[in-house]
Every structure is written in structure tokens, then in C-alpha cells.
Design an enzyme around this catalytic site. Sequence first.
Site, PDB file in Angstrom:
ATOM      1  N   ARG A  49      21.495 -15.768 -44.160  1.00 37.88           N
ATOM      2  CA  ARG A  49      20.539 -16.067 -44.866  1.00 37.88           C
ATOM      3  C   ARG A  49      20.834 -17.808 -45.150  1.00 37.88           C
ATOM      4  NH1 ARG A  49      15.877 -16.372 -47.694  1.00 37.88           N
ATOM      5  NH2 ARG A  49      16.263 -17.362 -49.404  1.00 37.88           N
ATOM      6  N   SER A  52      18.013 -22.009 -49.851  1.00 41.06           N
ATOM      7  CA  SER A  52      17.742 -23.684 -50.326  1.00 41.06           C
ATOM      8  C   SER A  52      18.269 -23.407 -51.726  1.00 41.06           C
ATOM      9  CB  SER A  52      16.663 -24.030 -50.123  1.00 41.06           C
ATOM     10  OG  SER A  52      16.252 -23.999 -48.989  1.00 41.06           O
ATOM     11  N   GLU A  53      18.993 -24.459 -52.327  1.00 44.54           N
ATOM     12  CA  GLU A  53      19.532 -24.554 -53.690  1.00 44.54           C
ATOM     13  C   GLU A  53      18.074 -24.386 -54.696  1.00 44.54           C
ATOM     14  OE1 GLU A  53      21.185 -28.390 -54.623  1.00 44.54           O
ATOM     15  OE2 GLU A  53      21.812 -27.393 -56.458  1.00 44.54           O
ATOM     16  N   CYS A  67      14.147 -16.738 -56.174  1.00 39.67           N
ATOM     17  CA  CYS A  67      15.425 -17.382 -55.387  1.00 39.67           C
ATOM     18  C   CYS A  67      16.593 -16.464 -55.759  1.00 39.67           C
ATOM     19  CB  CYS A  67      15.444 -18.955 -55.619  1.00 39.67           C
ATOM     20  SG  CYS A  67      14.061 -19.669 -55.233  1.00 39.67           S
ATOM     21  N   ASP A 126       6.405 -28.635 -48.438  1.00 43.29           N
ATOM     22  CA  ASP A 126       7.751 -28.432 -48.161  1.00 43.29           C
ATOM     23  C   ASP A 126       8.466 -29.352 -47.405  1.00 43.29           C
ATOM     24  OD1 ASP A 126      10.199 -26.884 -47.522  1.00 43.29           O
ATOM     25  OD2 ASP A 126       9.271 -25.215 -46.987  1.00 43.29           O
ATOM     26  N   ARG A 128      11.671 -29.483 -46.654  1.00 43.61           N
ATOM     27  CA  ARG A 128      13.096 -29.355 -46.112  1.00 43.61           C
ATOM     28  C   ARG A 128      13.205 -29.566 -44.753  1.00 43.61           C
ATOM     29  NH1 ARG A 128      13.429 -23.490 -48.426  1.00 43.61           N
ATOM     30  NH2 ARG A 128      11.228 -23.584 -47.647  1.00 43.61           N
ATOM     31  N   THR A 149      14.578 -13.579 -44.314  1.00 46.27           N
ATOM     32  CA  THR A 149      13.671 -14.508 -44.708  1.00 46.27           C
ATOM     33  C   THR A 149      12.306 -13.718 -44.878  1.00 46.27           C
ATOM     34  OG1 THR A 149      13.049 -16.945 -44.761  1.00 46.27           O
ATOM     35  CG2 THR A 149      13.180 -15.794 -42.568  1.00 46.27           C
TER      36      THR A 149
HETATM   37  N1  GTP Z   1       8.782 -28.362 -55.367  1.00 44.27           N
HETATM   38  C1  GTP Z   1       9.134 -26.699 -55.820  1.00 44.27           C
HETATM   39  N2  GTP Z   1      10.081 -26.126 -55.347  1.00 44.27           N
HETATM   40  C2  GTP Z   1      10.300 -24.763 -55.911  1.00 44.27           C
HETATM   41  C3  GTP Z   1       9.609 -24.396 -56.590  1.00 44.27           C
HETATM   42  N3  GTP Z   1       9.999 -23.102 -56.762  1.00 44.27           N
HETATM   43  C4  GTP Z   1      10.702 -22.813 -56.028  1.00 44.27           C
HETATM   44  N4  GTP Z   1      11.097 -23.884 -55.420  1.00 44.27           N
HETATM   45  C5  GTP Z   1      12.194 -24.181 -54.468  1.00 44.27           C
HETATM   46  O1  GTP Z   1      11.966 -23.453 -53.045  1.00 44.27           O
HETATM   47  C6  GTP Z   1      13.069 -23.497 -52.631  1.00 44.27           C
HETATM   48  C7  GTP Z   1      12.993 -21.979 -52.016  1.00 44.27           C
HETATM   49  O2  GTP Z   1      11.806 -21.829 -50.864  1.00 44.27           O
HETATM   50  P1  GTP Z   1      10.907 -20.614 -51.198  1.00 44.27           P
HETATM   51  O3  GTP Z   1       9.708 -21.201 -50.682  1.00 44.27           O
HETATM   52  O4  GTP Z   1      11.033 -19.855 -52.296  1.00 44.27           O
HETATM   53  O5  GTP Z   1      11.428 -19.703 -50.116  1.00 44.27           O
HETATM   54  P2  GTP Z   1      12.115 -19.877 -48.450  1.00 44.27           P
HETATM   55  O6  GTP Z   1      13.334 -20.467 -48.571  1.00 44.27           O
HETATM   56  O7  GTP Z   1      10.943 -20.716 -47.840  1.00 44.27           O
HETATM   57  O8  GTP Z   1      11.669 -18.455 -47.960  1.00 44.27           O
HETATM   58  P3  GTP Z   1      12.580 -17.232 -48.027  1.00 44.27           P
HETATM   59  O9  GTP Z   1      13.542 -17.519 -46.912  1.00 44.27           O
HETATM   60  O10 GTP Z   1      11.635 -16.065 -47.800  1.00 44.27           O
HETATM   61  O11 GTP Z   1      13.132 -17.275 -49.409  1.00 44.27           O
HETATM   62  C8  GTP Z   1      14.033 -23.833 -53.296  1.00 44.27           C
HETATM   63  O12 GTP Z   1      14.463 -24.856 -52.845  1.00 44.27           O
HETATM   64  C9  GTP Z   1      13.765 -23.868 -54.614  1.00 44.27           C
HETATM   65  O13 GTP Z   1      14.241 -24.659 -55.611  1.00 44.27           O
HETATM   66  C10 GTP Z   1       8.055 -25.189 -57.092  1.00 44.27           C
HETATM   67  O14 GTP Z   1       7.173 -24.463 -57.793  1.00 44.27           O
HETATM   68  N5  GTP Z   1       7.942 -26.359 -56.715  1.00 44.27           N
HETATM   69 ZN    ZN Z   2      13.678 -20.617 -57.276  1.00 44.56          ZN
END
Ligand code: GTP
Ligand code: ZN
Length: 206
Positions: A49, A52-53, A67, A126, A128, A149
Site C-alpha cells: 500500500r 498518502s498522509e 483514508c 492531484d 502527488r 488501491t
Molecule cells: N486536496 C484534498 N486532499 C484530500 C481531500 N480528501 C482527502 N485528501 C487527501 O487525499 C489523499 C488520499 O488520496 P485519495 O484520492 O483519497 O486516494 P488515493 O491514494 O488516490 O487512492 P487509493 O489508493 O485508492 O486510496 C490524502 O493525502 C488525503 O489527505 C480533499 O478533499 N482535498
Molecule cells: Zn483522507
Amino acid sequence: MSVVFVAASQLPTPFAVFTMHGFREEATGREHVALTLGDVADGAPVLGRLHSECLTGDALFSLRCDCGFQLEAALRAIAAEGRGVLLYLRQEGRGIGLLNKIRAYELQDGGADTVEANERLGFGADQRDYAICLPMLKHLGIQSLKLMTNNPRKVKGLGDVGIQVSQRVPLQIAHNPHNRKYLATKAGKLGHLLGNQHQGEEEESA
Ligand SMILES: Nc1nc2c(ncn2[C@@H]2O[C@H](COP(=O)(O)OP(=O)(O)OP(=O)(O)O)[C@@H](O)[C@H]2O)c(=O)[nH]1
Ligand SMILES: [Zn+2]
């Protein structure tokens, strides 16, 4: 992108006793963590896994997102397999930082969705960058991941920086009244594979 390994210790949790590896990202000073269980350096794909924080979801029990639930589910899955890795990446708020995420939440309280809120603040949906993961995985001797994911862009992003994903393993979490719109936006605008048709499915990926 370069990271420096600093130290490793045991980390007992309710799920398993993991080994915790600490890294510092040289360019930014950000501190990242990897938890491993079992022999992850034997060359076979590792259940993993890349998390992301999310301070609000991971530590403060927020129901706005999925999360914290995904973090726990991933650690439980690794413990059940007896082998695996979790990278805890300090990319809060999809890379915009905690305070900007709170600004984005404020806009979402006013009706914006998670993507619109980021864009109104002048950020991408996004931001990241997964390049940091490659030297961490190399240090751990991990060559290939069975990645937990729902985000196909994450799988592609990893491929782009040279990380092999042998399989995508869905990691779906139940809806609640607070995260329903957020999850719907992730599926509709960010391409996340959520919904019953993907439950339990495993895909091959490049
Ligand atoms: N900018 C922003 N960041 C968010 C929000 N909600 C969650 N996050 C951040 O999104 C990140 C997680 O990303 P997600 O899009 O939920 O999931 P993912 O990592 O892309 O995909 P998975 O692997 O399926 O979880 C974490 O860093 C959270 O802090 C939001 O409304 N706005
Ligand atoms: Zn979150």
C-alpha cells in the site's frame, strides 16, 4: 529524487509487529516511513500500500474521506498475508499540505466538490509525485508490488517512475453520509474504481 535511510525499529500494532524504516527526502526534508512484514526482498511480488498522509482521516477519525479505514484495512491485509509493505508518504492533501486541505474543506462546506475546491485554490486536482517511492522500495529490496488501491492513475504514476505493479488489489471502504459525495467525485472525476462491480476483482496491470 533521492532519499536517505535513517534508522529502523520494531513497531508493534494490534495487527502485527512490523519493522518500521525511516527515510528523509533530501530535496524537501520530508520524513517518510515504510512498514514491512516478513521477507519482502525475495524477488516475489509484495502485497503493498502506498498511503498518502491524511492527518484528519488517519489520526483524527474524520469521516469526510476513506483514508483511515483504508490504512487499517491495508495493515490488516498485510498481517493476514504475513508479508507486505506499507509506505506512509508525507503528501498530505494530495500534495497541497494540511492547511491548504483545510481551505479546500472550507470550500467544500460551501458546496464545491473535492476537485473544484483544489482548482479554486490554484492547485491541480492531484499534485502527488510518486518518484520518492522508487528509492524507498529499492532500499527494501522490493522489485514488484501487488498494489492495494482503487486509483488507476496511481498505478500509472508508479509505472511512469519505474515501479513495477504486477497486480491491482481493490481496497474499498463503506460509504457513510459524510463521504458519499467525496467518493462519488473520486469515481466520477478522478477515475477511482469504486462500486460493487469491482469488489474482489483483481486486475493485471503494466
Ligand atoms: N486536496 C484534498 N486532499 C484530500 C481531500 N480528501 C482527502 N485528501 C487527501 O487525499 C489523499 C488520499 O488520496 P485519495 O484520492 O483519497 O486516494 P488515493 O491514494 O488516490 O487512492 P487509493 O489508493 O485508492 O486510496 C490524502 O493525502 C488525503 O489527505 C480533499 O478533499 N482535498
Ligand atoms: Zn483522507
